[in-house]
Design a protein around this motif. Structure first.
Motif, short mmCIF file in Angstrom:
data_model
loop_
_atom_site.label_atom_id
_atom_site.label_comp_id
_atom_site.label_asym_id
_atom_site.label_seq_id
_atom_site.Cartn_x
_atom_site.Cartn_y
_atom_site.Cartn_z
N THR A 135 43.36 27.27 33.52
CA THR A 135 44.13 26.27 32.80
C THR A 135 44.49 25.12 33.74
O THR A 135 44.10 25.11 34.91
N HIS A 136 45.24 24.18 33.23
CA HIS A 136 45.71 23.01 33.98
C HIS A 136 44.53 22.13 34.42
O HIS A 136 44.56 21.52 35.49
N ALA A 137 43.50 22.04 33.58
CA ALA A 137 42.33 21.22 33.91
C ALA A 137 42.69 19.76 34.09
O ALA A 137 41.97 19.03 34.77
N ASP A 138 43.80 19.35 33.50
CA ASP A 138 44.22 17.96 33.62
C ASP A 138 44.76 17.62 35.01
O ASP A 138 44.80 16.47 35.40
N THR A 139 45.15 18.66 35.79
CA THR A 139 45.74 18.40 37.11
C THR A 139 45.08 19.16 38.25
O THR A 139 45.23 18.77 39.41
N ASP A 140 44.38 20.25 37.97
CA ASP A 140 43.81 21.10 39.02
C ASP A 140 42.32 20.86 39.22
O ASP A 140 41.63 20.45 38.30
N ALA A 141 41.86 21.21 40.42
CA ALA A 141 40.43 21.21 40.69
C ALA A 141 39.80 22.43 40.02
O ALA A 141 40.46 23.45 39.82
N ASP A 142 38.55 22.34 39.70
CA ASP A 142 37.82 23.43 39.06
C ASP A 142 37.48 24.48 40.12
O ASP A 142 36.69 24.23 41.03
N ILE A 143 38.09 25.66 40.02
CA ILE A 143 37.88 26.73 41.00
C ILE A 143 37.05 27.89 40.43
O ILE A 143 36.97 28.96 41.02
N ARG A 144 36.43 27.66 39.27
CA ARG A 144 35.75 28.77 38.59
C ARG A 144 34.65 29.42 39.42
O ARG A 144 34.51 30.64 39.39
N ASP A 145 33.89 28.66 40.18
CA ASP A 145 32.83 29.28 41.00
C ASP A 145 33.44 30.20 42.05
O ASP A 145 32.97 31.32 42.26
N ASP A 146 34.49 29.73 42.71
CA ASP A 146 35.14 30.57 43.72
C ASP A 146 35.83 31.76 43.07
O ASP A 146 35.82 32.87 43.61
N TRP A 147 36.43 31.55 41.91
CA TRP A 147 37.09 32.64 41.19
C TRP A 147 36.07 33.71 40.82
O TRP A 147 36.30 34.90 40.97
N ARG A 148 34.90 33.27 40.36
CA ARG A 148 33.83 34.21 40.00
C ARG A 148 33.44 35.06 41.22
O ARG A 148 33.28 36.26 41.14
N GLN A 149 33.34 34.42 42.39
CA GLN A 149 33.03 35.16 43.62
C GLN A 149 34.16 36.12 43.97
O GLN A 149 33.92 37.24 44.40
N ALA A 150 35.40 35.69 43.78
CA ALA A 150 36.55 36.55 44.09
C ALA A 150 36.58 37.77 43.16
O ALA A 150 36.98 38.86 43.58
N LEU A 151 36.14 37.59 41.93
CA LEU A 151 36.09 38.71 40.99
C LEU A 151 34.98 39.69 41.37
O LEU A 151 35.02 40.86 41.00
N GLY A 152 33.99 39.16 42.10
CA GLY A 152 32.90 40.00 42.58
C GLY A 152 32.10 40.62 41.47
O GLY A 152 32.05 40.12 40.35
N GLU A 153 31.48 41.72 41.80
CA GLU A 153 30.64 42.41 40.83
C GLU A 153 31.44 43.39 39.98
O GLU A 153 30.88 44.07 39.12
N GLU A 154 32.75 43.46 40.21
CA GLU A 154 33.60 44.38 39.45
C GLU A 154 33.75 43.95 37.99
O GLU A 154 34.00 44.77 37.12
N TYR A 155 33.61 42.65 37.73
CA TYR A 155 33.83 42.13 36.39
C TYR A 155 32.65 41.27 35.96
O TYR A 155 32.16 40.46 36.73
N ALA A 156 32.24 41.44 34.73
CA ALA A 156 31.21 40.58 34.15
C ALA A 156 31.93 39.36 33.60
O ALA A 156 32.36 39.34 32.46
N ALA A 157 32.07 38.35 34.44
CA ALA A 157 32.88 37.19 34.07
C ALA A 157 32.24 36.36 32.96
O ALA A 157 32.95 35.76 32.17
N GLY A 158 30.92 36.33 32.86
CA GLY A 158 30.29 35.51 31.83
C GLY A 158 30.75 34.07 31.94
O GLY A 158 31.02 33.57 33.02
N GLU A 159 30.86 33.42 30.79
CA GLU A 159 31.34 32.04 30.79
C GLU A 159 32.83 32.04 31.09
O GLU A 159 33.60 32.82 30.54
N MET A 160 33.24 31.16 31.98
CA MET A 160 34.65 30.99 32.31
C MET A 160 35.07 29.63 31.79
O MET A 160 34.36 28.64 31.98
#
Length: 167
Positions: A135-160
């Motif tokens: 959330t907060h796309a109006d003020t924050d940088a997009d961290i989804r790629d790093d978040w996906r890496q942080a989630l690792g292979e434990e979660y099938a993140a799919g589209e974020m």
């Protein structure tokens, strides 16, 4: 469908959106949601869902968005509380999240590496469909790629998803 995320990550705003009404309080005061808010059609009760009515604030709306959907706005797990206290946010989460088929996991640029949220996600995730929303796309940088890496292979993140969280 339940929300899971840190303080101020837009959980309540995301619950209000499909209903088209302010069924749960949003705001800048943290934490805003102190008691889980269960949002259902008028003909659904917490007891019908196996939920102790004293554990949630129950809000009903007769809207097409809730025809086949029950929403649960959860308090954040990242406050300093005793998890063994039955009235703590963490205790409530642990009692309610296993009853949910879908978890909407929310975060912001500042909160996506929260160890407390990660711990509760690991506990609640088995058997649930996960939807990840920054959330907060109006003020924050997009961290989804790093978040996906942080989630690792434990979660099938799919589209974020990356959305504004307007209150």
């Amino acid at each position: 469908v339940a929300t899971l995320g840190g303080t101020g990550t837009g959980k309540s705003t995301l619950v209000n959106a499909p209903v088209g009404d302010h069924v749960t309080t949003t705001g800048r005061h943290r934490p805003t949601t102190r008691q889980p808010v269960l949002v259902t059609r008028p003909d659904i009760t917490p007891a019908m869902l196996g939920i102790d009515p004293a554990m949630v604030d129950h809000v009903t709306r007769d809207t097409p968005a809730l025809a086949d959907l029950v929403l649960l706005d959860c308090p954040d797990p990242d406050t300093a509380e005793d998890a063994d206290d039955a009235t703590s946010n963490v205790s409530r989460l642990r009692a309610l999240l296993p009853r949910c088929d879908v978890l909407v996991v929310t975060t912001t640029q500042q909160k996506y590496r929260s160890a407390r949220v990660a711990c509760e996600l690991a506990s609640a995730a088995p058997g649930a469909q996960l939807v990840f929303v920054q959330t907060h796309a109006d003020t924050d940088a997009d961290i989804r790629d790093d978040w996906r890496q942080a989630l690792g292979e434990e979660y099938a993140a799919g589209e974020m998803f990356f959305v504004d969280s307007l209150t």
